[in-house]
Design a protein around this motif. Structure first.
Motif, PDB file in Angstrom:
ATOM      1  N   TYR A 117      59.175 -72.406  45.842  1.00  0.00           N
ATOM      2  CA  TYR A 117      58.050 -73.959  45.373  1.00  0.00           C
ATOM      3  C   TYR A 117      56.726 -72.309  45.074  1.00  0.00           C
ATOM      4  CZ  TYR A 117      54.409 -76.084  44.028  1.00  0.00           C
ATOM      5  OH  TYR A 117      53.461 -76.826  43.885  1.00  0.00           O
ATOM      6  N   SER A 118      56.865 -71.730  45.616  1.00  0.00           N
ATOM      7  CA  SER A 118      55.805 -70.877  44.512  1.00  0.00           C
ATOM      8  C   SER A 118      56.108 -68.722  44.996  1.00  0.00           C
ATOM      9  CB  SER A 118      54.796 -70.900  45.199  1.00  0.00           C
ATOM     10  OG  SER A 118      53.786 -69.944  45.841  1.00  0.00           O
ATOM     11  N   PRO A 119      56.134 -68.154  44.097  1.00  0.00           N
ATOM     12  CA  PRO A 119      56.457 -67.454  44.296  1.00  0.00           C
ATOM     13  C   PRO A 119      55.120 -66.489  46.376  1.00  0.00           C
ATOM     14  CG  PRO A 119      54.948 -67.100  42.513  1.00  0.00           C
ATOM     15  CD  PRO A 119      55.387 -68.069  43.143  1.00  0.00           C
ATOM     16  N   PHE A 120      53.951 -67.357  46.097  1.00  0.00           N
ATOM     17  CA  PHE A 120      53.570 -67.195  48.094  1.00  0.00           C
ATOM     18  C   PHE A 120      54.998 -67.568  49.157  1.00  0.00           C
ATOM     19  CE2 PHE A 120      49.130 -67.472  45.981  1.00  0.00           C
ATOM     20  CZ  PHE A 120      48.605 -66.258  46.646  1.00  0.00           C
ATOM     21  N   ASP A 121      55.592 -68.344  48.355  1.00  0.00           N
ATOM     22  CA  ASP A 121      56.842 -68.822  49.464  1.00  0.00           C
ATOM     23  C   ASP A 121      57.414 -67.709  49.489  1.00  0.00           C
ATOM     24  OD1 ASP A 121      55.892 -71.079  49.637  1.00  0.00           O
ATOM     25  OD2 ASP A 121      57.596 -71.932  47.976  1.00  0.00           O
ATOM     26  N   ALA A 122      57.607 -66.717  48.601  1.00  0.00           N
ATOM     27  CA  ALA A 122      58.813 -65.591  48.925  1.00  0.00           C
ATOM     28  C   ALA A 122      57.913 -64.441  49.348  1.00  0.00           C
ATOM     29  CB  ALA A 122      59.105 -64.739  47.531  1.00  0.00           C
ATOM     30  N   LEU A 123      56.466 -64.082  49.333  1.00  0.00           N
ATOM     31  CA  LEU A 123      55.412 -63.733  50.281  1.00  0.00           C
ATOM     32  C   LEU A 123      55.562 -63.777  51.887  1.00  0.00           C
ATOM     33  CD1 LEU A 123      52.487 -61.906  49.096  1.00  0.00           C
ATOM     34  CD2 LEU A 123      52.068 -63.365  51.350  1.00  0.00           C
ATOM     35  N   GLN A 124      55.458 -65.236  52.291  1.00  0.00           N
ATOM     36  CA  GLN A 124      55.951 -65.923  53.163  1.00  0.00           C
ATOM     37  C   GLN A 124      56.690 -65.206  54.011  1.00  0.00           C
ATOM     38  OE1 GLN A 124      54.192 -70.056  53.456  1.00  0.00           O
ATOM     39  NE2 GLN A 124      52.192 -68.865  53.342  1.00  0.00           N
ATOM     40  N   ALA A 149      51.157 -62.131  38.752  1.00  0.00           N
ATOM     41  CA  ALA A 149      50.753 -60.753  38.727  1.00  0.00           C
ATOM     42  C   ALA A 149      49.443 -60.465  39.831  1.00  0.00           C
ATOM     43  CB  ALA A 149      50.236 -60.865  37.001  1.00  0.00           C
ATOM     44  N   ALA A 150      48.647 -61.520  39.926  1.00  0.00           N
ATOM     45  CA  ALA A 150      47.099 -62.278  40.459  1.00  0.00           C
ATOM     46  C   ALA A 150      48.036 -61.706  41.857  1.00  0.00           C
ATOM     47  CB  ALA A 150      46.941 -63.308  40.750  1.00  0.00           C
ATOM     48  N   MET A 151      48.954 -62.507  42.221  1.00  0.00           N
ATOM     49  CA  MET A 151      49.498 -62.240  44.153  1.00  0.00           C
ATOM     50  C   MET A 151      50.209 -60.491  44.428  1.00  0.00           C
ATOM     51  SD  MET A 151      52.812 -63.608  45.976  1.00  0.00           S
ATOM     52  CE  MET A 151      54.036 -62.674  45.742  1.00  0.00           C
ATOM     53  N   ILE A 152      50.705 -59.801  43.265  1.00  0.00           N
ATOM     54  CA  ILE A 152      50.493 -58.506  43.050  1.00  0.00           C
ATOM     55  C   ILE A 152      49.473 -57.754  43.248  1.00  0.00           C
ATOM     56  CG2 ILE A 152      51.625 -56.248  42.397  1.00  0.00           C
ATOM     57  CD1 ILE A 152      54.196 -57.996  41.360  1.00  0.00           C
TER      58      ILE A 152
ATOM     59  N   GLU B  25      50.288 -83.234  50.952  1.00  0.00           N
ATOM     60  CA  GLU B  25      48.902 -82.432  50.685  1.00  0.00           C
ATOM     61  C   GLU B  25      49.713 -80.163  50.549  1.00  0.00           C
ATOM     62  OE1 GLU B  25      45.949 -82.174  53.654  1.00  0.00           O
ATOM     63  OE2 GLU B  25      44.591 -83.990  52.732  1.00  0.00           O
ATOM     64  N   ARG B  26      49.283 -80.021  49.135  1.00  0.00           N
ATOM     65  CA  ARG B  26      50.045 -78.883  49.586  1.00  0.00           C
ATOM     66  C   ARG B  26      48.529 -78.052  48.748  1.00  0.00           C
ATOM     67  NH1 ARG B  26      55.022 -78.454  47.378  1.00  0.00           N
ATOM     68  NH2 ARG B  26      55.821 -79.718  46.726  1.00  0.00           N
ATOM     69  N   GLU B  27      49.205 -76.816  49.630  1.00  0.00           N
ATOM     70  CA  GLU B  27      47.916 -75.976  49.295  1.00  0.00           C
ATOM     71  C   GLU B  27      48.845 -75.385  47.833  1.00  0.00           C
ATOM     72  OE1 GLU B  27      47.639 -73.552  52.736  1.00  0.00           O
ATOM     73  OE2 GLU B  27      47.069 -71.745  51.522  1.00  0.00           O
ATOM     74  N   VAL B  28      47.747 -74.652  46.813  1.00  0.00           N
ATOM     75  CA  VAL B  28      47.598 -74.222  45.948  1.00  0.00           C
ATOM     76  C   VAL B  28      46.442 -73.451  45.683  1.00  0.00           C
ATOM     77  CG1 VAL B  28      46.909 -74.178  42.800  1.00  0.00           C
ATOM     78  CG2 VAL B  28      47.663 -76.154  44.993  1.00  0.00           C
ATOM     79  N   SER B  29      46.783 -71.998  45.454  1.00  0.00           N
ATOM     80  CA  SER B  29      46.117 -70.665  45.094  1.00  0.00           C
ATOM     81  C   SER B  29      45.347 -70.873  44.485  1.00  0.00           C
ATOM     82  CB  SER B  29      47.091 -69.528  44.669  1.00  0.00           C
ATOM     83  OG  SER B  29      45.900 -68.202  44.308  1.00  0.00           O
ATOM     84  N   ALA B  46      53.330 -73.206  39.631  1.00  0.00           N
ATOM     85  CA  ALA B  46      54.493 -72.596  40.748  1.00  0.00           C
ATOM     86  C   ALA B  46      53.031 -72.200  41.886  1.00  0.00           C
ATOM     87  CB  ALA B  46      55.085 -71.601  39.992  1.00  0.00           C
ATOM     88  N   GLY B  47      52.329 -72.989  42.401  1.00  0.00           N
ATOM     89  CA  GLY B  47      51.663 -72.954  43.380  1.00  0.00           C
ATOM     90  C   GLY B  47      50.392 -72.827  43.194  1.00  0.00           C
ATOM     91  N   PHE B  48      50.434 -71.847  41.964  1.00  0.00           N
ATOM     92  CA  PHE B  48      48.918 -71.343  41.469  1.00  0.00           C
ATOM     93  C   PHE B  48      47.865 -72.694  40.262  1.00  0.00           C
ATOM     94  CE2 PHE B  48      51.388 -67.697  42.853  1.00  0.00           C
ATOM     95  CZ  PHE B  48      49.930 -66.734  42.616  1.00  0.00           C
ATOM     96  N   ALA B  49      46.556 -72.730  40.631  1.00  0.00           N
ATOM     97  CA  ALA B  49      45.935 -73.348  39.376  1.00  0.00           C
ATOM     98  C   ALA B  49      45.770 -72.529  38.295  1.00  0.00           C
ATOM     99  CB  ALA B  49      44.265 -73.838  40.253  1.00  0.00           C
ATOM    100  N   ILE B  50      45.749 -72.981  37.336  1.00  0.00           N
ATOM    101  CA  ILE B  50      46.366 -72.123  36.433  1.00  0.00           C
ATOM    102  C   ILE B  50      44.869 -72.775  35.251  1.00  0.00           C
ATOM    103  CG2 ILE B  50      48.846 -71.228  35.907  1.00  0.00           C
ATOM    104  CD1 ILE B  50      48.947 -73.134  33.879  1.00  0.00           C
ATOM    105  N   GLY B  51      44.548 -73.004  35.483  1.00  0.00           N
ATOM    106  CA  GLY B  51      43.965 -74.051  34.501  1.00  0.00           C
ATOM    107  C   GLY B  51      42.529 -75.327  35.082  1.00  0.00           C
ATOM    108  N   LYS B  52      41.119 -75.388  35.077  1.00  0.00           N
ATOM    109  CA  LYS B  52      40.971 -76.150  35.273  1.00  0.00           C
ATOM    110  C   LYS B  52      40.355 -77.683  33.966  1.00  0.00           C
ATOM    111  CE  LYS B  52      36.122 -75.163  36.482  1.00  0.00           C
ATOM    112  NZ  LYS B  52      35.546 -74.892  37.639  1.00  0.00           N
TER     113      LYS B  52
END
Ligand code: SF4
Lengths: 361, 88
Positions: A117-124, A149-152, B25-29, B46-52
């Motif tokens: 679902y997210s690049p972090f899942d790949a990291l895990q 990019a932020a994850m890298i 519940e989901r965790e968002v970076s 895709a799991g990241f908060a990109i804006g507020k």
């Protein structure tokens, strides 16, 4: 005040539609959006039916997995089959058909393909499988690239690498303006891509091409207001870069996200499936990240990729807004979301998929 | 991949935001954002908060739309630049 409700308010929708109708455009205009999420909003809320007959809204290349080149998908398949890596990517990517099959076919043939679902899942995945090589097939526009990019930058496990296939929106818009026989009178620009990137890079459209561009959100009032603003510009003989999504989009964009992207990626020419090679339209990892660049880490000899599209699929015309899905003879017959024949039928962002899900009758 | 709807941050835990989406519940970076607080609405991709979401600016947009209605004159050209005043 809620953050969604006012922009879905039916009384306000009606007033914007009324304003659109009383615009009385002197000629008919064609407005293109370049975002799968916009196509979903337009179809879901039936916005096309609300527009006066002089205003048409068409979908451009707003689906990142649709434009991902066959060459990259085939490389991902071969990484899983020949190099034995765990290949992780987004759910709609694994079903994208190529003439040599999809990633799901590779999985059926024994490849270890995982949906994340997210690049972090790949990291895990990489952390949980320290003795395996994990490759994240990183596909998407600016909105996805910034998170990767932020994850890298935070540091990734030694056994994780990236097959990067990111694409940038403005070069595709510029390309479309050069395609002689598609008429475009204005662009609705994607709200979340501009949330990340800001509006600066879109000023070239009014300034160099005399083309109105308006950034829009995804509620009915957002999209209709952007259309109204473009209509007004055209009627007033102006071309401006305007913001109809101020609650998310700031002039300079998201500074942190842009810095992370600039740190990790460099811009390069890139191939868009069904469209061709567009100058400075893709992102690749910078040289100092060779170690986590799957293209460099694994020696996969490049073969001539298969055909871009299965014979008879018209995605190349769909993606540039030249035809609507029902004009493809395979739409809803040979090609459905359950049995996708072309890339535009797979993803929720694909124009054929959106039209199929919201088709009349 | 891209969710059009903003999500409310319920809690912040180790630099991640906890949001609720479809009852789960989901965790968002929150790596890409500065000073996010509980109760803020964020845009998630895709799991990241990109804006507020800037609630103040949301109100401004509604005012801007009212302006658009006002400007609708039978003569068309109002000459006003719409929506050019950005907050930063
Ligand atoms: S309906 Fe299917 S075959 Fe036709 S253009 Fe769309 S994706 Fe391609």
């Amino acid at each position: 005040m809620g953050v969604v409700e006012p922009f879905r308010d039916s009384a306000l929708v009606e007033r914007v539609v009324e304003a659109l109708r009383s615009l009385s455009m002197p000629r008919s205009i064609r407005i293109m959006h370049v975002c799968g999420t916009h196509e979903n909003s337009i179809a879901r809320f039936g916005l096309r039916e609300l527009l006066p007959s002089t205003i048409r809204v068409i979908a451009g290349p707003g689906c990142p997995v649709c434009v991902c080149p066959v060459e990259d998908i085939e490389m991902a398949m071969r990484l899983s089959l020949e190099k034995g890596v765990i290949l992780a990517t987004f759910g709609d990517m694994v079903r994208i058909p190529t003439p040599s099959g999809s990633l799901l076919d590779a999985k059926a043939r024994g490849g270890d393909v995982r949906i994340v679902y997210s690049p972090f899942d790949a990291l895990q995945l990489a952390e949980r499988n320290p003795t395996e090589e994990v490759v994240f097939f990183s596909v998407g526009f600016e909105t996805t690239a910034c998170g990767v990019a932020a994850m890298i930058l935070q540091g990734v496990p030694r056994n994780l690498s990236f097959l990067v296939s990111h694409r940038l929106i403005p070069p595709a818009m510029e390309f479309l303006l050069g395609v002689g026989d598609i008429r475009i009178d204005g662009f609705i620009i994607p709200g979340h891509v501009t949330t990340v990137m800001g509006l600066e890079e879109y000023r070239i459209f009014p300034e160099a091409y005399g083309m109105p561009v308006v950034s829009a959100g995804f509620e009915p009032v957002d999209v209709l207001t952007a259309i109204l603003m473009i209509g007004r510009q055209i009627k007033d003989g102006k071309a401006l870069c305007e913001n109809a999504y101020r609650r998310a989009v700031k002039e300079a964009g998201n500074r942190k996200a842009k810095e992370a992207m600039a740190e990790v990626f460099t811009v390069s020419d890139a191939y868009w499936r069904g469209i061709g090679r567009l100058p400075r339209s893709g992102l690749i990892l910078k040289g100092e990240y060779d170690r986590i660049d799957a293209r460099k880490r694994f020696s996969i000899d490049l073969r001539e990729p298969s055909l871009d599209l299965n014979p008879g699929c018209s995605c190349h015309l769909i993606m540039i807004g030249k035809i609507d899905p029902p004009s493809c003879p395979l739409f809803g017959r040979r090609c459905t979301p359950q049995t996708p024949y072309g890339p535009c039928m797979v993803s929720f962002d694909g124009t054929c998929n959106v039209w199929y899900r919201h088709r009349q009758g | 991949m891209c969710l059009a709807i903003p999500m409310k941050v319920k809690r912040i835990r180790d630099g991640s935001g906890i949001v609720e989406y479809r009852g789960v519940e989901r965790e968002v970076s929150l790596l890409l954002l500065e000073d996010v607080r509980e109760g803020d609405y964020i845009l998630v991709h895709a799991g990241f908060a990109i804006g507020k979401i800037d609630e103040e600016a949301a109100r401004e947009t509604l005012d801007l739309i009212e302006d658009l209605f006002q400007e609708q004159s039978p003569y068309g050209t109002s000459g006003r630049r719409i929506g050019s005043g950005f907050d930063d």
